[in-house]
Design a protein around this motif. Sequence first.
Motif, PDB file in Angstrom:
ATOM      1  N   SER A 159       0.833  -1.197   0.000  1.00 33.99           N
ATOM      2  CA  SER A 159       0.000   0.000   0.000  1.00 33.99           C
ATOM      3  C   SER A 159       0.869   1.249   0.000  1.00 33.99           C
ATOM      4  CB  SER A 159      -0.929  -0.003   1.217  1.00 33.99           C
ATOM      5  OG  SER A 159      -0.164  -0.020   2.422  1.00 33.99           O
ATOM      6  N   GLY A 160       0.198   2.398   0.113  1.00 33.46           N
ATOM      7  CA  GLY A 160       0.906   3.667   0.134  1.00 33.46           C
ATOM      8  C   GLY A 160       1.251   4.150  -1.257  1.00 33.46           C
ATOM      9  N   PRO A 161       1.836   5.348  -1.354  1.00 30.37           N
ATOM     10  CA  PRO A 161       2.240   5.867  -2.659  1.00 30.37           C
ATOM     11  C   PRO A 161       3.530   5.218  -3.129  1.00 30.37           C
ATOM     12  CG  PRO A 161       2.865   7.409  -0.944  1.00 30.37           C
ATOM     13  CD  PRO A 161       2.100   6.301  -0.255  1.00 30.37           C
ATOM     14  N   LEU A 162       3.770   5.292  -4.423  1.00 32.26           N
ATOM     15  CA  LEU A 162       5.066   4.869  -4.945  1.00 32.26           C
ATOM     16  C   LEU A 162       6.117   5.863  -4.463  1.00 32.26           C
ATOM     17  CD1 LEU A 162       4.306   3.827  -8.637  1.00 32.26           C
ATOM     18  CD2 LEU A 162       4.348   2.412  -6.588  1.00 32.26           C
ATOM     19  N   PRO A 163       7.308   5.387  -4.113  1.00 30.91           N
ATOM     20  CA  PRO A 163       8.329   6.312  -3.615  1.00 30.91           C
ATOM     21  C   PRO A 163       8.762   7.300  -4.683  1.00 30.91           C
ATOM     22  CG  PRO A 163       9.277   4.136  -3.991  1.00 30.91           C
ATOM     23  CD  PRO A 163       7.791   3.989  -4.143  1.00 30.91           C
ATOM     24  N   SER A 164       9.135   8.500  -4.240  1.00 31.16           N
ATOM     25  CA  SER A 164       9.584   9.517  -5.197  1.00 31.16           C
ATOM     26  C   SER A 164      10.856   9.093  -5.918  1.00 31.16           C
ATOM     27  CB  SER A 164       9.821  10.839  -4.469  1.00 31.16           C
ATOM     28  OG  SER A 164      10.793  10.689  -3.440  1.00 31.16           O
ATOM     29  N   ASN A 180      -2.616  -4.872  -5.707  1.00 29.49           N
ATOM     30  CA  ASN A 180      -2.192  -4.407  -4.395  1.00 29.49           C
ATOM     31  C   ASN A 180      -3.121  -3.285  -3.940  1.00 29.49           C
ATOM     32  OD1 ASN A 180       0.507  -5.694  -3.385  1.00 29.49           O
ATOM     33  ND2 ASN A 180       0.838  -5.408  -5.586  1.00 29.49           N
ATOM     34  N   LYS A 181      -2.647  -2.437  -3.032  1.00 28.75           N
ATOM     35  CA  LYS A 181      -3.461  -1.336  -2.520  1.00 28.75           C
ATOM     36  C   LYS A 181      -2.701  -0.019  -2.628  1.00 28.75           C
ATOM     37  CE  LYS A 181      -5.547  -4.545   0.817  1.00 28.75           C
ATOM     38  NZ  LYS A 181      -5.705  -4.885   2.255  1.00 28.75           N
ATOM     39  N   PHE A 182      -1.828   0.081  -3.635  1.00 31.12           N
ATOM     40  CA  PHE A 182      -1.086   1.323  -3.820  1.00 31.12           C
ATOM     41  C   PHE A 182      -2.064   2.469  -4.086  1.00 31.12           C
ATOM     42  CE2 PHE A 182       2.194  -1.811  -5.249  1.00 31.12           C
ATOM     43  CZ  PHE A 182       3.118  -1.552  -4.250  1.00 31.12           C
ATOM     44  N   ASP A 200       2.566  -2.795 -15.504  1.00 31.12           N
ATOM     45  CA  ASP A 200       1.211  -3.188 -15.104  1.00 31.12           C
ATOM     46  C   ASP A 200       0.953  -2.648 -13.705  1.00 31.12           C
ATOM     47  OD1 ASP A 200      -1.230  -4.280 -14.654  1.00 31.12           O
ATOM     48  OD2 ASP A 200      -0.629  -6.377 -14.914  1.00 31.12           O
ATOM     49  N   LEU A 201       0.188  -1.561 -13.631  1.00 27.44           N
ATOM     50  CA  LEU A 201      -0.152  -0.910 -12.366  1.00 27.44           C
ATOM     51  C   LEU A 201      -1.625  -1.098 -12.042  1.00 27.44           C
ATOM     52  CD1 LEU A 201       1.720   2.498 -12.967  1.00 27.44           C
ATOM     53  CD2 LEU A 201       2.656   0.335 -12.163  1.00 27.44           C
ATOM     54  N   SER A 202      -2.276  -2.049 -12.669  1.00 27.96           N
ATOM     55  CA  SER A 202      -3.721  -2.214 -12.573  1.00 27.96           C
ATOM     56  C   SER A 202      -4.167  -2.724 -11.212  1.00 27.96           C
ATOM     57  CB  SER A 202      -4.203  -3.176 -13.667  1.00 27.96           C
ATOM     58  OG  SER A 202      -3.605  -4.451 -13.505  1.00 27.96           O
ATOM     59  N   ASN A 203      -5.460  -2.551 -10.964  1.00 29.35           N
ATOM     60  CA  ASN A 203      -6.108  -3.080  -9.764  1.00 29.35           C
ATOM     61  C   ASN A 203      -5.417  -2.590  -8.492  1.00 29.35           C
ATOM     62  OD1 ASN A 203      -7.896  -4.504  -8.180  1.00 29.35           O
ATOM     63  ND2 ASN A 203      -6.940  -6.510  -8.534  1.00 29.35           N
ATOM     64  N   ASN A 204      -5.285  -1.272  -8.391  1.00 27.55           N
ATOM     65  CA  ASN A 204      -4.787  -0.610  -7.195  1.00 27.55           C
ATOM     66  C   ASN A 204      -5.701   0.561  -6.871  1.00 27.55           C
ATOM     67  OD1 ASN A 204      -2.057  -1.722  -6.132  1.00 27.55           O
ATOM     68  ND2 ASN A 204      -1.768  -1.750  -8.357  1.00 27.55           N
ATOM     69  N   ARG A 205      -5.167   1.577  -6.209  1.00 27.43           N
ATOM     70  CA  ARG A 205      -5.952   2.759  -5.868  1.00 27.43           C
ATOM     71  C   ARG A 205      -5.237   4.038  -6.306  1.00 27.43           C
ATOM     72  NH1 ARG A 205      -7.168   0.502   0.274  1.00 27.43           N
ATOM     73  NH2 ARG A 205      -8.387  -1.315  -0.368  1.00 27.43           N
ATOM     74  N   PHE A 206      -4.448   3.935  -7.368  1.00 23.71           N
ATOM     75  CA  PHE A 206      -3.789   5.121  -7.894  1.00 23.71           C
ATOM     76  C   PHE A 206      -4.860   6.127  -8.325  1.00 23.71           C
ATOM     77  CE2 PHE A 206      -0.416   1.907  -8.863  1.00 23.71           C
ATOM     78  CZ  PHE A 206       0.538   2.424  -8.004  1.00 23.71           C
ATOM     79  N   ASN A 229      -8.284   1.524 -11.282  1.00 22.22           N
ATOM     80  CA  ASN A 229      -7.727   2.493 -10.355  1.00 22.22           C
ATOM     81  C   ASN A 229      -8.701   3.651 -10.227  1.00 22.22           C
ATOM     82  OD1 ASN A 229      -4.847   1.776  -9.398  1.00 22.22           O
ATOM     83  ND2 ASN A 229      -4.747   1.284 -11.587  1.00 22.22           N
ATOM     84  N   GLU A 230      -8.223   4.807  -9.803  1.00 19.11           N
ATOM     85  CA  GLU A 230      -9.065   5.997  -9.648  1.00 19.11           C
ATOM     86  C   GLU A 230      -8.469   7.165 -10.438  1.00 19.11           C
ATOM     87  OE1 GLU A 230      -9.477   6.517  -5.430  1.00 19.11           O
ATOM     88  OE2 GLU A 230     -10.054   4.432  -5.134  1.00 19.11           O
ATOM     89  N   ILE A 231      -7.934   6.849 -11.598  1.00 20.88           N
ATOM     90  CA  ILE A 231      -7.285   7.835 -12.453  1.00 20.88           C
ATOM     91  C   ILE A 231      -8.341   8.624 -13.231  1.00 20.88           C
ATOM     92  CG2 ILE A 231      -5.790   8.056 -14.489  1.00 20.88           C
ATOM     93  CD1 ILE A 231      -4.259   5.597 -13.313  1.00 20.88           C
ATOM     94  N   ILE A 232      -8.122   9.920 -13.370  1.00 20.33           N
ATOM     95  CA  ILE A 232      -9.126  10.766 -14.019  1.00 20.33           C
ATOM     96  C   ILE A 232      -8.642  11.399 -15.316  1.00 20.33           C
ATOM     97  CG2 ILE A 232     -10.301  11.268 -11.849  1.00 20.33           C
ATOM     98  CD1 ILE A 232      -8.915  14.009 -11.840  1.00 20.33           C
ATOM     99  N   GLY A 233      -7.361  11.204 -15.681  1.00 16.98           N
ATOM    100  CA  GLY A 233      -6.912  11.799 -16.925  1.00 16.98           C
ATOM    101  C   GLY A 233      -5.471  11.479 -17.253  1.00 16.98           C
ATOM    102  N   LEU A 234      -5.096  11.751 -18.502  1.00 14.33           N
ATOM    103  CA  LEU A 234      -3.757  11.499 -19.026  1.00 14.33           C
ATOM    104  C   LEU A 234      -3.145  12.805 -19.528  1.00 14.33           C
ATOM    105  CD1 LEU A 234      -4.396   8.315 -21.216  1.00 14.33           C
ATOM    106  CD2 LEU A 234      -3.376   8.381 -18.937  1.00 14.33           C
ATOM    107  N   PRO A 235      -1.815  12.820 -19.745  1.00 18.63           N
ATOM    108  CA  PRO A 235      -1.205  13.994 -20.370  1.00 18.63           C
ATOM    109  C   PRO A 235      -1.802  14.263 -21.747  1.00 18.63           C
ATOM    110  CG  PRO A 235       0.478  12.546 -19.448  1.00 18.63           C
ATOM    111  CD  PRO A 235      -0.815  11.791 -19.386  1.00 18.63           C
TER     112      PRO A 235
END
Length: 393
Positions: A159-164, A180-182, A200-206, A229-235
């Motif tokens: 879980s948690g954010p990806l490290p900087s 996971n629960k990222f 593959d970053l799917s099925n998380n909470r990004f 995930n909870e993504i709302i947009g792309l570049p």
Amino acid sequence: MARDRRDPAFLNDDNDGIISTPGIPFCSSKDRNALLSFKASIISDPNNVLADWRASHYNCCDWTGVTCDGATGRVVRLNLNSQHLKGTLNGGLSGLSFLQVLILMENDFHGSIPASFGAFSRLQRLCLAENPSLSGSIPETFGRLKNLQLMDLYSNSLSGPLPSSFGMMSSLRNIHLSGNKFSGPIPPSFGLLSNLYNADLSNNRFSGHIPDGFAFNLTSLMFLGLGENEIIGLPKDMRNLTSLLLIDLSNNPLMTGDSVEGIATAPQISQIDMHSCNISGHFPAWVSRLPQPKWVNDEVTPSLNLANNAISGRIPSSLGNLINLELLNLEQNRLTGSIPPSLGKLQNLWRFNVSYNNLSGRIPQVSPFTTFDKSSYQPGNPGLCGVPLTPCK
């Protein structure tokens, strides 16, 4: 996505890319102590795989799952895949300073990943996937893993954010973090991974909007999984993603097709999955501007999936310009009007679905549209007619 991450070739001793010298090795005391500290944190070993890990069995290069370099005697691989080991990941394992491959997937490790694992300066492959109780975050120290090429952490409870520091792992080619629960935004440093091929970053909470910096340097990226995930947009500008073939954005709350219009600027994009994204309004205009690359990777079927949204209005006739499409799924929307005759130019199409809409008029009476099963058009669309449905009046 790319080749199945569970493909045994990823884990096979002859295919994991380690650099070792043949010979009859004798392990160093430092490595022996590191392995014994790891064993001390194991509370259950149902397969007795660690039975020969004993201080009295002095040469740890002969221990199950251990591979040493023939010249130096240093441990270069530890593979205890699918042994149902239960315990914690002991930080003392980082004493294996020559380790190139660490495979501990499909076990029952709990607790967190030790920050000391960032000391594996020679590590090329890290496989800790399918340990459902493995929790906590990815340590910031992972930024030191300059030689890491494969990171398999899928199907855990991380879980948690990806490290900087994520973008400092400059050799990364494959990342599998699904299941996971990222959470939190994708860090801009992610865009520094110029060697990244498959993510593959799917099925998380990004969440949030993917930052513009994400699209600057990922010139090797071919497969990007962001689904569930909870993504709302792309570049808006993704033209530097010159290798990107596939993007999966399914089951994200995009709300509007305009939030991802940058997809149309990726010069090789061929497969797009945006089903179940709560997209409303008219058909996204950028879809008609998608590139049609002459060469498509064998691993990718050119497709567009916009099913299970709330897209309204007519299917644009310009969709017929996407001549490479092989799959087109528009089912479960609010589309009206007719199926444009221009779609008859989609001669590579072998799967098509517009069911559960409110379309009407004559189905294009050309192949492949006359060869599709009735389920491609109905239920829904009571006004459609022509082969393979009832004749038009």
